[in-house]
Motif scaffolding. Structure first.
Motif, PDB file in Angstrom:
ATOM      1  N   VAL A  86     139.955   4.393  50.616  1.00 22.80           N
ATOM      2  CA  VAL A  86     140.289   3.210  51.408  1.00 22.80           C
ATOM      3  C   VAL A  86     139.258   2.113  51.140  1.00 22.80           C
ATOM      4  O   VAL A  86     138.076   2.402  50.945  1.00 22.80           O
TER       5      VAL A  86
ATOM      6  N   GLY B 161     144.370  -6.580  55.886  1.00 22.21           N
ATOM      7  CA  GLY B 161     144.361  -8.011  55.612  1.00 22.21           C
ATOM      8  C   GLY B 161     144.439  -8.303  54.139  1.00 22.21           C
ATOM      9  O   GLY B 161     143.454  -8.684  53.509  1.00 22.21           O
TER      10      GLY B 161
ATOM     11  N   THR C 140     133.761  -5.889  49.577  1.00 23.01           N
ATOM     12  CA  THR C 140     134.651  -4.799  49.992  1.00 23.01           C
ATOM     13  C   THR C 140     134.184  -3.517  49.325  1.00 23.01           C
ATOM     14  O   THR C 140     133.928  -3.511  48.118  1.00 23.01           O
TER      15      THR C 140
ATOM     16  N   TYR D 221     142.411 -16.538  53.760  1.00 21.09           N
ATOM     17  CA  TYR D 221     143.110 -16.029  54.946  1.00 21.09           C
ATOM     18  C   TYR D 221     143.732 -14.660  54.646  1.00 21.09           C
ATOM     19  O   TYR D 221     144.239 -14.422  53.544  1.00 21.09           O
TER      20      TYR D 221
ATOM     21  N   THR E  39     138.991 -15.717  57.067  1.00 19.34           N
ATOM     22  CA  THR E  39     137.748 -15.024  56.738  1.00 19.34           C
ATOM     23  C   THR E  39     136.897 -16.047  55.991  1.00 19.34           C
ATOM     24  O   THR E  39     137.327 -17.182  55.795  1.00 19.34           O
TER      25      THR E  39
END
Ligand code: TXA
Ligand code: MG
Length: 345
Positions: A119, A142, A98, A38, A34
């Protein structure tokens, strides 16, 4: 690690993404690049595969995973997409932000979210990985693709160092650009948006888009309304190299002299400017984070630097304190977690 068979870990390139996606669909794990670090990929609806992610990382099962999506079309995964979330996605996706939403039930594997009703979603700014998610046909979990507690991987060789033989493969995207993990922003708290983990997208950048006050985790109570910890990952050891790390606020010469007198072999993780000031350099093992004027470079090189000393003959690592502004906030957040002590106390 019980029950894990040894396998030959492959490197996938842009022409092998379809092959990589077949492994994911078969329940195997593939690490992916990303723009931050990683990630260790598994299909987020495959409970057995997601459990394997926790197992190979050695990650505690109450620390939930980020789900990586290939677009901002997330209505089928979350209870509600608020106007605030829409603004943030428009401004910063794909990118190192995020967002935490209330989750729709029965979409993701139970092990993705732990026992939470929320989430974490993110759309990475990495064309190969967006392609991989599309080929896989469903979002991918991930977590950073390191052994739990170790510095996150910013190069494919870091992933191999930690996970070789335990996962099917790594998509090779070279060295990542940003180097520290994404900003994690909770959008589900009645007190307003809260940054649970600082990253490249700063509080100011978020506030300007939503025109509303954003809290840092440490400014609000660590408990949510139900009394559960808000940032489950924060209580665990993080980013630790083999050797103890000491953050040096001042008096580098004093600390170095004291350690040399005790016959300690010293690693230095600091800016070019700081390294240039140090004397007795022949007795030090040095890793430069670039110019102090370029904190983005420190962010990019931080984890490679911490990992560098694992292969060096040093007893202790002395690290520089960076100004806590912009990306420097994220860099210092990681260094403070990696550090065992601060000098002078
Ligand atoms: O940049 C990144 O975010 C990287 C790349 C690979 O995307 N991923 C990453 O994942 O750093 P991980 O698992 O190492 O860190 C995820 C963080 C943890 O601190 C975890 O506790 C928090 O996000 N998290 C995940 N789901 C959460 C939730 N539902 N509520 C609160 N925190 C959550
Ligand atoms: Mg991590």
């Amino acid at each position: 690690e019980k029950g894990l068979r040894k396998m030959k870990t492959k490197l996938f390139h842009s022409e092998n993404l379809e092959e990589a996606s077949h492994y994911l669909k078969a329940g195997e794990l593939v690490a992916f690049p990303t723009e931050t670090v990683y990630g260790l990929g598994a299909i987020a609806s495959d409970d057995a595969a997601v459990k394997k992610v926790y197992q190979v990382k050695g990650r505690p099962s109450d620390n939930p995973l980020i789900v990586h999506v290939a677009s901002d079309d997330i209505a089928s995964y979350v209870a509600e997409v608020s106007p605030m979330a829409k603004k943030l996605m428009r401004a910063y996706w794909p990118g190192p932000l995020t967002l935490i939403f209330n989750v729709k039930p029965d979409i993701f594997a139970p092990s993705v979210t732990g026992n939470q009703t929320t989430v974490a979603l993110r759309m990475p700014d990495q064309p190969m990985t967006l392609q991989l998610i599309k080929e896989a046909g469903f979002p991918l979990v991930g977590p950073s693709a390191n052994t739990s507690g170790k510095p996150s991987p910013t190069k494919p060789e870091h992933v191999l160092h930690d996970l070789e033989g335990k996962i099917v493969g790594v998509v090779d995207g070279g060295e990542t650009n940003i180097g520290v993990e994404s900003t994690v922003l909770d959008l589900t708290d009645s007190r307003g948006p809260i940054i649970l983990r600082p990253g490249a997208i700063t509080r100011e950048q978020i506030q300007i888009v939503i025109d509303q006050k954003v809290w840092m985790n440490h400014e609000v109570s660590q408990k949510n309304q139900e009394g559960a910890p808000k940032a489950p990952g924060m209580k665990y050891i993080h980013y630790s190299p083999e050797q103890p790390v000491v953050l040096i606020k001042s008096d580098w010469q004093g600390k170095i002299k004291e350690l040399l007198q005790k016959n300690k072999r010293i690693g230095i993780l600091a800016s070019d400017e700081k390294i240039a000031e140090l004397t007795e350099k022949s007795e030090l093992s040095v890793y430069s984070l670039g110019s102090i004027k370029e904190p983005m470079l420190a962010s990019k090189k931080l984890y490679a630097g911490l990992r560098y000393f694992d292969g060096q003959d040093v007893d202790i690592i002395l690290a520089e304190v960076y100004p806590k502004e912009g990306i420097g906030i994220a860099v210092m957040n990681r260094l403070e977690k990696a550090a065992t002590t601060i000098y002078p106390e």
